[in-house]
Write an enzyme that holds these catalytic residues in place. Sequence first.
Site, mmCIF file in Angstrom:
data_model
loop_
_atom_site.group_PDB
_atom_site.id
_atom_site.type_symbol
_atom_site.label_atom_id
_atom_site.label_comp_id
_atom_site.label_asym_id
_atom_site.label_seq_id
_atom_site.Cartn_x
_atom_site.Cartn_y
_atom_site.Cartn_z
ATOM 1 C CB ALA A 1 -0.937 -0.004 1.210
ATOM 2 C CD GLU A 2 4.937 4.111 3.605
ATOM 3 O OE1 GLU A 2 5.588 5.149 3.717
ATOM 4 O OE2 GLU A 2 4.685 3.355 4.546
ATOM 5 C CB SER A 3 5.220 0.266 -2.610
ATOM 6 O OG SER A 3 6.095 -0.249 -1.642
#
Length: 140
Positions: A62-64
């Site tokens: 998700a953060e990527s």
Amino acid sequence: MSFDKEKILQLCNEWCNNTLMQTLEIEYIDAGEGFLTAKMPVNSRVHQPMGLLHGGATVALAESVGSAASLMFINTEKQEVRGIEISANHLKSKREGTVYCTARIIHQGRSIHLWEIKITDENDKLISLCKLTNMILPRR
């Protein structure tokens, strides 16, 4: 700034080399006005000890994707992105197959971007729902 889907996908996939994204086998597969999508295989590389998709791998995906999505809205020669807060609700488990992650912009300010990120399975069933806040900084 004109939107060039193929250029964005190529750039995002190139930036994965020699990173956690390459280790997790994240591949960016679609982009459009205000969204970016990637996929990640679910196998033993991303399992927790009980043989399920690890929540940490899900959050890393998700953060990527959310951080890469912010790159679509900035001048990468003058600015850079930093994730400053992420939250995740894991709603369904997954043992094998592929998960798909789509980040959609909620707020696009000059210094803050807010993203809603949905991680789904091959049948479009929601696995996790995340929210990411990115700070936009001058490049050092």
